[in-house]
Design an enzyme around this catalytic site. Structure first.
Site, short mmCIF file in Angstrom:
data_model
loop_
_atom_site.label_atom_id
_atom_site.label_comp_id
_atom_site.label_asym_id
_atom_site.label_seq_id
_atom_site.Cartn_x
_atom_site.Cartn_y
_atom_site.Cartn_z
N HIS A 20 -21.04 -0.76 -4.52
CA HIS A 20 -20.64 -0.48 -3.14
C HIS A 20 -19.22 -0.97 -2.89
O HIS A 20 -18.89 -2.11 -3.21
CB HIS A 20 -21.63 -1.15 -2.18
CG HIS A 20 -21.42 -0.78 -0.76
ND1 HIS A 20 -21.61 -1.67 0.25
CD2 HIS A 20 -21.04 0.38 -0.17
CE1 HIS A 20 -21.36 -1.07 1.40
NE2 HIS A 20 -21.01 0.17 1.17
N HIS A 106 2.64 6.78 0.60
CA HIS A 106 2.47 7.07 -0.83
C HIS A 106 2.75 5.82 -1.67
O HIS A 106 2.07 5.58 -2.68
CB HIS A 106 3.38 8.22 -1.24
CG HIS A 106 3.16 8.70 -2.63
ND1 HIS A 106 1.95 9.17 -3.08
CD2 HIS A 106 4.00 8.78 -3.69
CE1 HIS A 106 2.04 9.52 -4.35
NE2 HIS A 106 3.28 9.29 -4.75
N TYR A 128 1.50 15.19 -3.63
CA TYR A 128 0.56 14.30 -2.94
C TYR A 128 -0.90 14.72 -3.07
O TYR A 128 -1.71 14.47 -2.20
CB TYR A 128 0.96 14.13 -1.47
CG TYR A 128 2.37 13.64 -1.33
CD1 TYR A 128 2.70 12.32 -1.60
CD2 TYR A 128 3.41 14.52 -0.99
CE1 TYR A 128 4.01 11.87 -1.51
CE2 TYR A 128 4.72 14.08 -0.89
CZ TYR A 128 5.01 12.76 -1.16
OH TYR A 128 6.31 12.32 -1.08
N ASN A 130 -3.62 13.56 -4.28
CA ASN A 130 -4.22 12.31 -4.76
C ASN A 130 -5.18 11.78 -3.72
O ASN A 130 -4.93 11.92 -2.52
CB ASN A 130 -3.13 11.25 -5.00
CG ASN A 130 -2.00 11.74 -5.87
OD1 ASN A 130 -2.22 12.10 -7.02
ND2 ASN A 130 -0.80 11.78 -5.33
#
Length: 139
Positions: A20, A106, A128, A130
């Site tokens: 978790h 970023h 980007y 990701n």
């Protein structure tokens, strides 16, 4: 926590070991991956497999409770951003939970990848593309 089947043994293994709040990154072909972080390289050539293909397989296998995305995706890759939000909405319905979406710069995103259990590199060559996935529990 693992919830399905996937053929790639490295991806299956890392997902089965997630606890978790552990994190897992799915990234484009250009994201720098820290040397201290496990790299699972799926990239075959430019665009293959795509970011969304890899993300779809991973989220079919992994219980997700939160995600972290670079703020810059909104301006520099709005089409992928919308596709990503749609995917997360569908995933929420499928999992029966709310997925918290957090945005960061970023630069901060790249720093946060160092704490992930692994980084799965796609062949995506758009800016980007990701995401950091935060593991939830199935109970």
């Amino acid at each position: 926590m693992k919830k399905g089947t996937v053929l790639n043994s490295d991806i299956s293994s890392v997902i089965s070991r997630l606890g978790h709040t552990d994190t897992l990154v799915v990234c484009d072909a250009g994201l720098p991956i820290p040397k201290s972080t496990t790299r699972i390289d799926m990239a075959l050539t430019q665009g293959v497999p795509s970011f969304m293909q890899v993300l779809g397989v991973v989220t079919n296998e992994m219980q997700v409770e939160a995600v972290i995305i670079a703020e810059e995706i909104k301006q520099h890759n709005p089409q992928l951003h919308e596709t990503l939000l749609t995917h997360l909405e569908q995933l929420q319905k499928h999992q029966g939970n709310t997925i918290e979406i957090r945005y960061t710069t970023h630069e901060q995103f790249k720093q946060q990848t160092a704490g992930s259990q692994a980084v799965i590199r796609s062949g995506e060559c758009s800016p980007y593309a990701n995401i950091i996935l935060c593991a939830g529990v199935t109970f």
